[in-house]
Design an enzyme around this catalytic site. Structure first.
Site, PDB file in Angstrom:
ATOM      1  CG  ASP A   1       4.991  -2.054   2.902  1.00 35.55           C
ATOM      2  OD1 ASP A   1       4.571  -1.005   2.392  1.00 35.55           O
ATOM      3  OD2 ASP A   1       4.307  -3.083   3.026  1.00 35.55           O
ATOM      4  CD  GLU A   2       3.129  -0.265  -1.797  1.00 36.38           C
ATOM      5  OE1 GLU A   2       2.773   0.421  -2.762  1.00 36.38           O
ATOM      6  OE2 GLU A   2       2.422  -0.449  -0.780  1.00 36.38           O
TER       7      GLU A   2
ATOM      8  CG  ASP B   1       3.124  -4.246  -0.584  1.00 35.88           C
ATOM      9  OD1 ASP B   1       2.146  -3.544  -0.848  1.00 35.88           O
ATOM     10  OD2 ASP B   1       3.431  -4.559   0.590  1.00 35.88           O
TER      11      ASP B   1
HETATM   12  P1  DGT Z   1       0.324  -7.005   3.329  1.00 38.27           P
HETATM   13  O1  DGT Z   1       1.080  -6.101   2.416  1.00 38.27           O
HETATM   14  O2  DGT Z   1      -1.141  -7.054   3.042  1.00 38.27           O
HETATM   15  O3  DGT Z   1       0.922  -8.361   3.485  1.00 38.27           O
HETATM   16  O4  DGT Z   1       0.381  -6.367   4.801  1.00 38.27           O
HETATM   17  P2  DGT Z   1       1.096  -5.080   5.347  1.00 38.27           P
HETATM   18  O5  DGT Z   1       0.951  -5.104   6.830  1.00 38.27           O
HETATM   19  O6  DGT Z   1       2.491  -4.975   4.845  1.00 38.27           O
HETATM   20  O7  DGT Z   1       0.161  -3.953   4.809  1.00 38.27           O
HETATM   21  P3  DGT Z   1       0.451  -2.680   3.909  1.00 38.27           P
HETATM   22  O8  DGT Z   1       1.414  -2.985   2.829  1.00 38.27           O
HETATM   23  O9  DGT Z   1      -0.893  -2.159   3.528  1.00 38.27           O
HETATM   24  O10 DGT Z   1       1.062  -1.637   4.948  1.00 38.27           O
HETATM   25  C1  DGT Z   1       2.433  -1.592   5.290  1.00 38.27           C
HETATM   26  C2  DGT Z   1       2.576  -1.201   6.757  1.00 38.27           C
HETATM   27  O11 DGT Z   1       1.879   0.027   7.015  1.00 38.27           O
HETATM   28  C3  DGT Z   1       1.961  -2.211   7.721  1.00 38.27           C
HETATM   29  O12 DGT Z   1       2.847  -3.254   8.073  1.00 38.27           O
HETATM   30  C4  DGT Z   1       1.582  -1.358   8.899  1.00 38.27           C
HETATM   31  C5  DGT Z   1       1.242  -0.019   8.297  1.00 38.27           C
HETATM   32  N1  DGT Z   1      -0.236   0.121   8.170  1.00 38.27           N
HETATM   33  C6  DGT Z   1      -1.025  -0.329   7.175  1.00 38.27           C
HETATM   34  N2  DGT Z   1      -2.318  -0.056   7.387  1.00 38.27           N
HETATM   35  C7  DGT Z   1      -2.360   0.616   8.562  1.00 38.27           C
HETATM   36  C8  DGT Z   1      -3.433   1.208   9.352  1.00 38.27           C
HETATM   37  O13 DGT Z   1      -4.623   1.151   9.019  1.00 38.27           O
HETATM   38  N3  DGT Z   1      -3.057   1.824  10.520  1.00 38.27           N
HETATM   39  C9  DGT Z   1      -1.762   1.923  10.907  1.00 38.27           C
HETATM   40  N4  DGT Z   1      -1.458   2.546  12.046  1.00 38.27           N
HETATM   41  N5  DGT Z   1      -0.725   1.385  10.215  1.00 38.27           N
HETATM   42  C10 DGT Z   1      -1.026   0.746   9.064  1.00 38.27           C
HETATM   43 CA    CA Z   2       2.941  -4.776   2.629  1.00 40.61          CA
HETATM   44 CA    CA Z   3       2.268  -1.552   1.236  1.00 40.59          CA
END
Ligand code: DGT
Ligand code: CA
Ligand code: CA
Length: 379
Positions: A122-123, A22
């Site tokens: 991203d996964e 991830d």
């Molecule tokens: P992490 O994995 O906790 O280091 O952080 P992220 O940002 O990679 O989070 P993840 O894996 O839950 O989500 C992947 C991508 O999906 C993230 O970069 C942006 C998008 N995303 C996640 N949550 C939301 C949300 O609540 N709203 C929107 N518009 N996009 C989201």
């Molecule tokens: Ca992520």
């Molecule tokens: Ca993810």
């Protein structure tokens, strides 16, 4: 079949080694990659709804911004307030750019995996059982190697969870971010799950959680101990059995290349910024040829054609058209791209820097087969 053979088959099933990778704070990390000066600042990637300059929500943020309380889903005006007085940078989402980076990483993953399944931008799951000869120790080294390869070639960091099935790999991965590497051995899995909240399991949303809470089920351990018959009475056989198995860290779902792409697209940079149809069409024709080749390889038909345009101020616009009949030919893409572009150029005050072509809304023999298979598997 003799006993040794049967035992072998069972043992093989039990000794699977599955990874879930991830990407860390993915959209924001991509932005840091293209502009490294962002790295020591709070970075917020937002979805701007467009009504006012402030309306919209945070898609994701880097860890500096998260420490200051800015996380996914937060309204942008609140994020701005929280980051007031810092050198925070707010950027609009650029899905095409993130997808391009994602594709490059997924291609590297495929080289390392026995079977591979991309779950989202991203996964991805990698079954590496054969590659590491069922050894968790080797799996850990293997994961380090994959991380180093991707870091060197693409420049992105990610977290990996390793377990004997997809569920354990996922929960392991979530337990340590960013840049995590977490191994949960088969004999540790139940204890690892026990104290966690039930909403860490796929399929446990707010409603299910409230219902379970009323039954005294709060942790995964509570759920594992709960009478499976009762779970089946309340949620039906399929879901009841699923909850019971999941809580006991049991998951036999194979890692398989899923019906994959919901769209096929390419984007390219123009030799110079331009608003001229003929010049831009030279580029889109090249991109269309690539897209059409992939569509043919995968034996797909598409129903939507889209164009993307990154303008000189770096904003990104897209336009789509839905066809009356599913199509599969490059000529259909070319014609619709031309129509879309012509109309778009007539409306856009700015020149284009980059341009993209995408098709989606797939049907086709293989696509149908895969949809059926996944329907029966999930039922
Ligand atoms: P992490 O994995 O906790 O280091 O952080 P992220 O940002 O990679 O989070 P993840 O894996 O839950 O989500 C992947 C991508 O999906 C993230 O970069 C942006 C998008 N995303 C996640 N949550 C939301 C949300 O609540 N709203 C929107 N518009 N996009 C989201
Ligand atoms: Ca992520
Ligand atoms: Ca993810």
């Amino acid at each position: 079949m003799d006993n040794a053979e049967t035992g072998g088959a069972v043992a093989q099933m039990q000794n699977r080694i599955v990874m879930l990778a991830d990407f860390d704070y993915f959209f924001a990390q991509c932005e840091e990659l293209r502009n490294p000066t962002l790295k020591d600042k709070p970075v917020v990637v937002g979805v701007y709804s467009g009504r006012t300059a402030e309306s919209g929500a945070v898609s994701t943020s880097n860890y500096i911004a998260r420490k200051l309380g800015v996380k996914s889903g937060l309204p942008l005006f609140q994020a701005k307030r929280k980051l007031e007085g810092t050198d925070a940078v707010f950027l609009p989402v650029d899905h095409i750019y993130y997808e391009q980076i994602s594709d490059r990483i997924m291609d590297i993953f495929r080289e390392y995996a026995g079977s591979f399944e991309q779950v989202s931008v991203d996964e991805a799951y990698l079954d590496v059982t054969e590659q590491v000869k069922s050894s968790f120790e080797k799996a850990k080294e293997y994961a380090q190697k994959i991380k180093a390869h991707v870091k060197a070639e693409v420049g992105i960091s990610f977290s990996i969870g390793i377990g004997s099935n997809k569920l354990v790999a996922k929960i392991a991965c979530d337990s340590q971010k960013p840049n995590g590497l977490t191994v949960v051995l088969p004999e540790e899995a139940k204890a690892f799950f026990a104290p966690l909240s039930i909403d860490r399991l796929l399929g446990v949303g707010k409603k299910t959680m409230a219902k379970m809470d009323s039954l005294g089920i709060k942790t995964i351990n509570d759920l594992a101990d709960f009478d499976v018959q009762k779970l089946m009475e309340i949620w039906g056989k399929v879901l009841g059995v699923y909850f019971h198995k999941a809580a006991n860290a049991i998951d036999n779902e194979p890692v398989h290349e899923s019906s994959e792409a919901e769209s096929i697209g390419r984007i390219g940079t123009l030799k110079q910024d331009s608003g001229e149809l003929a010049f831009i069409l030279q580029k889109t024709d090249e991109l269309t040829a690539d897209v059409a080749r992939e569509v043919a390889e995968k034996k797909l038909c598409f129903k939507q054609v889209s164009i993307y345009a990154v303008l000189t101020d770096l904003t990104c616009k897209s336009r789509s058209i839905t066809l009356e009949q599913p199509a599969k030919d490059a000529e259909v893409i070319k014609k619709n791209v031309k129509d879309l572009l012509e109309k778009f150029l007539g409306e856009s005050p700015l020149d284009l820097r980059r341009v993209g072509v995408k098709v989606s809304g797939f049907s086709g023999e293989e696509h149908r087969q895969k949809q059926l298979t996944s329907f029966f598997q999930s039922g």
